[in-house]
Design an enzyme around this catalytic site. Structure first.
Site, PDB file in Angstrom:
ATOM      1  N   LYS A 223       0.811  -1.220   0.000  1.00  0.00           N
ATOM      2  CA  LYS A 223       0.000   0.000   0.000  1.00  0.00           C
ATOM      3  C   LYS A 223       0.841   1.265   0.000  1.00  0.00           C
ATOM      4  O   LYS A 223       0.414   2.299  -0.506  1.00  0.00           O
ATOM      5  CB  LYS A 223      -0.967  -0.006   1.172  1.00  0.00           C
ATOM      6  CG  LYS A 223      -2.101  -1.000   0.953  1.00  0.00           C
ATOM      7  CD  LYS A 223      -3.364  -0.595   1.651  1.00  0.00           C
ATOM      8  CE  LYS A 223      -4.521  -1.443   1.176  1.00  0.00           C
ATOM      9  NZ  LYS A 223      -4.416  -2.826   1.676  1.00  0.00           N
TER      10      LYS A 223
ATOM     11  N   SER B  36       1.447  -9.801  -1.072  1.00  0.00           N
ATOM     12  CA  SER B  36       1.136  -8.372  -0.935  1.00  0.00           C
ATOM     13  C   SER B  36       1.487  -7.796   0.432  1.00  0.00           C
ATOM     14  O   SER B  36       1.731  -6.595   0.548  1.00  0.00           O
ATOM     15  CB  SER B  36      -0.341  -8.128  -1.243  1.00  0.00           C
ATOM     16  OG  SER B  36      -1.161  -8.971  -0.444  1.00  0.00           O
TER      17      SER B  36
ATOM     18  N   GLU C 159      -9.357   7.082   3.482  1.00  0.00           N
ATOM     19  CA  GLU C 159     -10.283   6.146   4.119  1.00  0.00           C
ATOM     20  C   GLU C 159      -9.471   4.924   4.513  1.00  0.00           C
ATOM     21  O   GLU C 159      -8.419   4.664   3.942  1.00  0.00           O
ATOM     22  CB  GLU C 159     -11.373   5.730   3.137  1.00  0.00           C
ATOM     23  CG  GLU C 159     -10.947   4.626   2.135  1.00  0.00           C
ATOM     24  CD  GLU C 159      -9.867   5.041   1.149  1.00  0.00           C
ATOM     25  OE1 GLU C 159      -9.700   6.254   0.927  1.00  0.00           O
ATOM     26  OE2 GLU C 159      -9.179   4.137   0.609  1.00  0.00           O
TER      27      GLU C 159
HETATM   28  C1  LIG Z   1      -5.268  -3.854   1.443  1.00  0.00           C
HETATM   29  C2  LIG Z   1      -4.544  -5.103   1.158  1.00  0.00           C
HETATM   30  C3  LIG Z   1      -4.915  -5.945   0.088  1.00  0.00           C
HETATM   31  C4  LIG Z   1      -6.111  -5.694  -0.792  1.00  0.00           C
HETATM   32  O1  LIG Z   1      -6.080  -4.520  -1.533  1.00  0.00           O
HETATM   33  P1  LIG Z   1      -5.804  -4.510  -3.094  1.00  0.00           P
HETATM   34  O2  LIG Z   1      -6.098  -3.100  -3.472  1.00  0.00           O
HETATM   35  O3  LIG Z   1      -6.733  -5.490  -3.719  1.00  0.00           O
HETATM   36  O4  LIG Z   1      -4.394  -4.876  -3.298  1.00  0.00           O
HETATM   37  C5  LIG Z   1      -4.162  -7.076  -0.149  1.00  0.00           C
HETATM   38  N1  LIG Z   1      -3.103  -7.401   0.628  1.00  0.00           N
HETATM   39  C6  LIG Z   1      -2.721  -6.627   1.660  1.00  0.00           C
HETATM   40  C7  LIG Z   1      -1.551  -7.045   2.481  1.00  0.00           C
HETATM   41  C8  LIG Z   1      -3.433  -5.452   1.971  1.00  0.00           C
HETATM   42  O5  LIG Z   1      -3.053  -4.694   3.014  1.00  0.00           O
END
Ligand SMILES: *Cc1c(COP(=O)(O)O)cnc(C)c1O
Length: 407
Positions: free
Chosen positions: A97, A389, A119
């Site tokens: 993020k 992610s 948000e």
């Molecule tokens: C917020 C988040 C997501 C989901 O958000 P996307 O916009 O779909 O990437 C996925 N993995 C993590 C670790 C997150 O914090």
């Protein structure tokens, strides 16, 4: 594959449409602000100084490039494709993020707007926003549903520690959807000095484009890294899809590599039949084209068009709509979408922890769950790239509750 080379390169169009998805569904008062944002964004992306500053902060602050890790024990265990992990969990604040938050905060600075609104649902985007706002000396206000505030106390404390103001939202279901509504309302009211730092590849044009561009560093790095490490392009790229920013950030660099299959994984919650999920694409009775938060995409809604409440074990995937570019990639059959249930994600969470010494975010565990299903069906010389992610520290309380007694 239906996609033509032409539509693949010219997206979105000048009005922000990816095929029939995207666009701008906002009150009249926001149109000049979106025009101003769009102009500032395209100027910034052509400005070497801006791009240089962004790249420098990515290297010296975020910790980019993030590594690519060969998951040797997981690959061996599954006995099929060789699996590489793109390690966004090792970026500062523990997830992808920050890539987007950094890009937008630098843009806000360039536009002379010192007041940031954002948000947040689980608090991850709020923490990333508060972090970059602290770095750049900006005044950060984060809208968060009061239900989420109660269940995500450590992130609320982190944001406050970083100097941000966390504003409880008491309307609607008091979760992410309502927090986005309030952040937009704030932006409409204070548009002159305020920048809305949106957290996923969602919202009115130019946000889905802008977030994709700021996240595309994931795929640009990973494509080069995987070529270096394995000597070939991946056969398949896998990422979880909440709003869709980490997935589009990975997919974008591979969009013209016809041989590379792109797989997005939605939150299957307790399963489609239960109705308790966030699988916008996989549930044909509830997931249909519609408008939410300024963009036209797939939205979970009832017969009257009321937005459905969603469920996922991972807060980051728990959202009723999805970025419009994903709806388009799916319609074009360029990307395919599947789901993992809460239970499958929990199993993947433990498997990756034990076999690789990496505790993934529960969101990322959905992508790992798909790898666990798919890798054994693929030949041993094939290559799978999985986007990790984020890291799982934030999810320990949830997992402890679920696994009570088992560990
Ligand atoms: C917020 C988040 C997501 C989901 O958000 P996307 O916009 O779909 O990437 C996925 N993995 C993590 C670790 C997150 O914090």
């Amino acid at each position: 594959m239906k996609r033509s080379a032409e539509t693949a390169t010219a997206t979105p169009d000048a009005r922000g449409y990816f095929g029939e998805y995207g666009g701008r569904f906002v009150p009249e008062t926001l149109v000049p602000a979106l025009d101003e944002l769009e102009a500032a964004f395209s100027e910034a992306m052509a400005d070497e100084e801006f791009l240089g500053r962004f790249a420098q902060l990515q290297a010296t602050y975020t910790g980019r490039p993030t590594p690519l890790t060969y998951a040797s024990r997981l690959s061996e265990h599954l006995g099929g494709a060789r699996i590489w992990l793109k390690r966004e969990d090792l970026a500062h604040t523990g997830a992808h993020k920050i890539n987007n938050a950094m890009g937008q905060a630098l843009l806000a600075q360039r536009m002379g707007k010192r007041r940031i609104v954002a948000e947040t649902g689980a608090g991850q985007h709020g923490v990333a926003s508060a972090t970059v706002a602290a770095l750049l000396g900006q005044d950060c206000h984060v809208y968060m549903g009061s239900v989420d505030i109660a269940r995500q106390q450590p992130n609320v404390f982190r944001m406050r520690l970083l100097g941000a103001e966390v504003i409880p939202v008491e309307s609607g279901s008091r979760t992410l959807k309502d927090a986005i509504n309030e952040a937009i309302r704030d932006w409409v009211t204070n548009v002159r000095d305020t920048f809305y730092l949106l957290g996923s590849a969602l919202g009115p044009h130019p946000y889905p484009l802008m977030v994709r561009e700021f996240q595309s560093v994931i795929g640009l790095e990973a494509r080069e890294q995987v070529l270096d490490a394995s000597g070939q392009l991946p056969d398949v790229c896998v990422a979880c899809v909440g709003g869709g920013s980490n997935a589009i950030g990975l997919f974008h660099a591979f969009r013209n590599d016809e041989s590379v299959d792109l797989i997005g994984v939605e939150a299957g919650g307790h399963g489609i039949a239960s109705g308790a999920h966030a699988a916008r694409f996989a549930d044909p009775s509830l997931g249909r084209p519609g408008v939410l938060h300024g963009t036209r995409s797939f939205v979970l809604q009832n017969q009257d068009g009321q937005i459905m409440n969603t469920h996922s074990i991972s807060a980051g995937l728990d959202y009723a709509s999805v970025g419009p570019e994903h709806a388009w990639l799916r319609a074009e059959e360029r990307a395919h979408y599947t789901l993992a249930t809460d239970e499958e994600a929990l199993t993947a969470f433990q498997t990756l922890s034990r076999l690789e010494g990496i505790i993934p975010a529960l969101e990322s565990a959905h992508a790992v769950a798909e790898a666990i299903k798919r890798a054994p069906t693929m030949p041993r010389d094939s290559v799978m790239l999985v986007n990790l992610s984020g890291r799982g520290d934030k999810d320990l309380d949830t997992v402890i509750q679920q696994l009570e007694g088992e560990l």
